[in-house]
Design a protein around this motif. Structure first.
Motif, PDB file in Angstrom:
ATOM      1  N   GLY A  91     -63.215 -20.340 -13.369  1.00  0.00           N
ATOM      2  CA  GLY A  91     -63.605 -21.137 -12.213  1.00  0.00           C
ATOM      3  C   GLY A  91     -63.237 -20.517 -10.878  1.00  0.00           C
ATOM      4  N   TRP A  92     -63.173 -19.169 -10.806  1.00  0.00           N
ATOM      5  CA  TRP A  92     -62.916 -18.536  -9.511  1.00  0.00           C
ATOM      6  C   TRP A  92     -64.119 -18.768  -8.599  1.00  0.00           C
ATOM      7  N   LYS A  93     -63.836 -19.026  -7.345  1.00  0.00           N
ATOM      8  CA  LYS A  93     -64.884 -19.354  -6.385  1.00  0.00           C
ATOM      9  C   LYS A  93     -65.680 -18.106  -5.999  1.00  0.00           C
ATOM     10  N   GLY A  94     -67.016 -18.231  -6.054  1.00  0.00           N
ATOM     11  CA  GLY A  94     -67.874 -17.131  -5.617  1.00  0.00           C
ATOM     12  C   GLY A  94     -67.564 -15.839  -6.345  1.00  0.00           C
ATOM     13  N   ASP A  95     -67.449 -14.757  -5.560  1.00  0.00           N
ATOM     14  CA  ASP A  95     -67.176 -13.440  -6.148  1.00  0.00           C
ATOM     15  C   ASP A  95     -65.714 -13.038  -5.979  1.00  0.00           C
ATOM     16  N   SER A  96     -64.826 -14.026  -5.794  1.00  0.00           N
ATOM     17  CA  SER A  96     -63.430 -13.709  -5.451  1.00  0.00           C
ATOM     18  C   SER A  96     -62.729 -12.882  -6.528  1.00  0.00           C
ATOM     19  N   LEU A  97     -62.911 -13.223  -7.811  1.00  0.00           N
ATOM     20  CA  LEU A  97     -62.235 -12.441  -8.846  1.00  0.00           C
ATOM     21  C   LEU A  97     -62.808 -11.034  -8.924  1.00  0.00           C
ATOM     22  N   GLN A  98     -64.115 -10.886  -8.780  1.00  0.00           N
ATOM     23  CA  GLN A  98     -64.693  -9.542  -8.809  1.00  0.00           C
ATOM     24  C   GLN A  98     -64.191  -8.710  -7.637  1.00  0.00           C
ATOM     25  N   ASN A 102     -51.867  -0.523 -12.683  1.00  0.00           N
ATOM     26  CA  ASN A 102     -53.089  -1.315 -12.554  1.00  0.00           C
ATOM     27  C   ASN A 102     -54.352  -0.592 -13.006  1.00  0.00           C
ATOM     28  N   GLY A 103     -54.252   0.618 -13.535  1.00  0.00           N
ATOM     29  CA  GLY A 103     -55.395   1.260 -14.178  1.00  0.00           C
ATOM     30  C   GLY A 103     -56.439   1.788 -13.205  1.00  0.00           C
ATOM     31  N   ASN A 104     -57.565   2.260 -13.762  1.00  0.00           N
ATOM     32  CA  ASN A 104     -58.590   2.852 -12.891  1.00  0.00           C
ATOM     33  C   ASN A 104     -59.990   2.752 -13.487  1.00  0.00           C
ATOM     34  N   GLN A 105     -60.242   1.766 -14.344  1.00  0.00           N
ATOM     35  CA  GLN A 105     -61.575   1.640 -14.918  1.00  0.00           C
ATOM     36  C   GLN A 105     -62.316   0.442 -14.336  1.00  0.00           C
ATOM     37  N   LYS A 106     -63.618   0.396 -14.570  1.00  0.00           N
ATOM     38  CA  LYS A 106     -64.432  -0.698 -14.076  1.00  0.00           C
ATOM     39  C   LYS A 106     -64.142  -1.968 -14.872  1.00  0.00           C
ATOM     40  N   ILE A 107     -63.794  -3.029 -14.168  1.00  0.00           N
ATOM     41  CA  ILE A 107     -63.534  -4.323 -14.790  1.00  0.00           C
ATOM     42  C   ILE A 107     -64.541  -5.331 -14.238  1.00  0.00           C
ATOM     43  N   THR A 108     -65.257  -6.006 -15.138  1.00  0.00           N
ATOM     44  CA  THR A 108     -66.261  -6.987 -14.752  1.00  0.00           C
ATOM     45  C   THR A 108     -65.672  -8.390 -14.821  1.00  0.00           C
ATOM     46  N   SER A 109     -65.807  -9.146 -13.764  1.00  0.00           N
ATOM     47  CA  SER A 109     -65.302 -10.514 -13.737  1.00  0.00           C
ATOM     48  C   SER A 109     -65.998 -11.383 -14.775  1.00  0.00           C
ATOM     49  N   PHE A 110     -65.294 -12.387 -15.263  1.00  0.00           N
ATOM     50  CA  PHE A 110     -65.938 -13.427 -16.054  1.00  0.00           C
ATOM     51  C   PHE A 110     -66.981 -14.119 -15.175  1.00  0.00           C
ATOM     52  N   PRO A 111     -68.145 -14.482 -15.713  1.00  0.00           N
ATOM     53  CA  PRO A 111     -69.170 -15.150 -14.916  1.00  0.00           C
ATOM     54  C   PRO A 111     -68.986 -16.670 -14.895  1.00  0.00           C
ATOM     55  N   PRO A 112     -69.614 -17.361 -13.926  1.00  0.00           N
ATOM     56  CA  PRO A 112     -69.538 -18.830 -13.886  1.00  0.00           C
ATOM     57  C   PRO A 112     -69.992 -19.446 -15.202  1.00  0.00           C
ATOM     58  N   GLY A 113     -69.262 -20.454 -15.646  1.00  0.00           N
ATOM     59  CA  GLY A 113     -69.567 -21.120 -16.901  1.00  0.00           C
ATOM     60  C   GLY A 113     -68.900 -20.515 -18.111  1.00  0.00           C
ATOM     61  N   PHE A 114     -68.199 -19.385 -17.932  1.00  0.00           N
ATOM     62  CA  PHE A 114     -67.570 -18.694 -19.061  1.00  0.00           C
ATOM     63  C   PHE A 114     -66.352 -19.473 -19.550  1.00  0.00           C
ATOM     64  N   ARG A 115     -66.144 -19.442 -20.886  1.00  0.00           N
ATOM     65  CA  ARG A 115     -64.955 -20.045 -21.487  1.00  0.00           C
ATOM     66  C   ARG A 115     -64.635 -19.366 -22.810  1.00  0.00           C
ATOM     67  N   MET A 116     -63.396 -19.476 -23.224  1.00  0.00           N
ATOM     68  CA  MET A 116     -62.974 -18.875 -24.495  1.00  0.00           C
ATOM     69  C   MET A 116     -61.643 -19.470 -24.925  1.00  0.00           C
ATOM     70  N   THR A 117     -61.315 -19.264 -26.206  1.00  0.00           N
ATOM     71  CA  THR A 117     -60.011 -19.637 -26.736  1.00  0.00           C
ATOM     72  C   THR A 117     -59.407 -18.428 -27.448  1.00  0.00           C
ATOM     73  N   VAL A 118     -58.126 -18.525 -27.725  1.00  0.00           N
ATOM     74  CA  VAL A 118     -57.434 -17.511 -28.521  1.00  0.00           C
ATOM     75  C   VAL A 118     -56.455 -18.232 -29.435  1.00  0.00           C
ATOM     76  N   GLY A 119     -56.317 -17.743 -30.669  1.00  0.00           N
ATOM     77  CA  GLY A 119     -55.472 -18.416 -31.636  1.00  0.00           C
ATOM     78  C   GLY A 119     -56.156 -19.647 -32.204  1.00  0.00           C
TER      79      GLY A 119
END
Length: 333
Positions: free
Chosen positions: A277-284, A123-140
């Protein structure tokens, strides 16, 4: 929107999430690429929060009332193109979806979702920043039309399953012979953000991919996209086995992704969409913890739910058209 530089001052995190989401809906909607279109051009399999609809804006984590995902605070939406079997007589039948062997029994189709930072085993050991509300993306992209271009889309792959635990080899196009355990599609998203834009006109340029194959740790983020976010990935297992007896000996691959007049029978155009669409700061909170996979459930630190609750959640079916049985054409084509 500009993300605060304070994110870089927090201590490194160690979380890695792997969880299942049952199918929320299968219909022609795409609020990222075709917002407001009823219907969208081709069919998608969607999982996640039930706020999913043709037009989504703002913080969708505050708009849903249920989710098909293990983590009950995750109202994000995750979606991919649907796979079909193309019969020699020219008709099509939708390929059903199986659950991953690593997940609890009874999940209704859906996908396996990963938010990692290092690889599949650590699971690593670096700082990971959550996606913010309203964020979206595609791949491919469904317009990818050559094998060389498909090979260049690192992390967008197919696996010919011997059983549900098969992970290699990863192929840039469809398998060329029947697969004993089905076919898995894998979609790895880029994890480097520009720190400014929640989306971009092509839904991709606000992100930068340093992705490597097969859940390996991504390379460093460039100065243009300096914010390290979770490495998001989807796995979808398609039960192609029931069609193997209909695959004529020596014939070309009969499976297609459901876009274009006759479907994409190469798989070059495999693609996926994401709306945070994670609620509040749950993903962070999860990314700042040191849990890994199902050890993150039951309030450690994320709230979770059982399979029956996941399967009960559904989105409104606003595009109504035949999707089951043998079809004379692909939906929308």
């Amino acid at each position: 929107m500009r993300w605060s530089s304070l994110a870089f001052l927090i201590a490194p995190s160690q979380a890695a999430l792997r969880f299942g989401c049952s199918t929320l809906s299968i219909q022609r909607l795409d609020p990222v690429v075709e917002p407001g279109n009823l219907p969208s051009a081709h069919l998608h399999q969607i999982v996640g929060g039930n706020a999913f609809n043709a037009t989504m804006s703002g913080d969708i984590g505050e708009k849903g009332t249920c989710t098909t995902c293990t983590f009950s605070e995750d109202f994000s939406n995750y979606w991919t193109a649907v796979m079909f079997f193309r019969h020699p007589n020219g008709t099509f039948k939708r390929v059903p979806i199986m659950q991953n062997a690593a997940l609890p029994n009874g999940i209704n189709g859906g996908m396996t979702i990963y938010y990692t930072q290092k690889d599949f085993f650590s699971n690593g050991n670096q700082k990971i920043t959550s996606f913010p509300p309203g964020f979206r993306m595609t791949v491919g992209s469904p317009t990818t039309d050559t094998l060389d271009k498909a090979r260049g889309n690192i992390g967008l792959r197919f696996v010919c399953l011997q059983d549900k635990n098969t992970r290699f080899p990863e192929l840039p196009d469809f398998p060329t012979q029947p697969c004993r355990g089905g076919i898995m599609t894998v979609h790895h998203f880029p994890s480097c953000w520009d720190g400014k834009n929640l989306d971009s006109p092509d839904h991709q340029s606000h992100m930068y991919a340093t992705t490597k194959e097969a859940f390996q740790e991504a390379g460093p983020c460039p100065a243009s996209h300096p914010v390290r976010m979770p490495q998001l990935a989807y796995e979808t297992l398609w039960d192609t086995t029931q069609f193997n007896s209909m695959w004529p000996s020596g014939a070309e691959n009969p499976f297609v992704l459901g876009f274009g007049p006759n479907g994409d029978d190469n798989g070059y155009g495999t693609h996926a969409d994401y709306a945070f669409g994670w609620k509040g700061d749950s993903l962070q909170r999860a990314m700042d913890s040191n849990c890994m996979f199902n050890a993150c459930e039951n309030g450690r630190p994320l709230k979770s739910q059982g399979v029956a609750e996941m399967n009960r959640c559904a989105a409104k079916q606003v595009v109504k058209e035949p999707l089951d049985g043998w079809l004379t054409s692909l939906p929308g084509q």
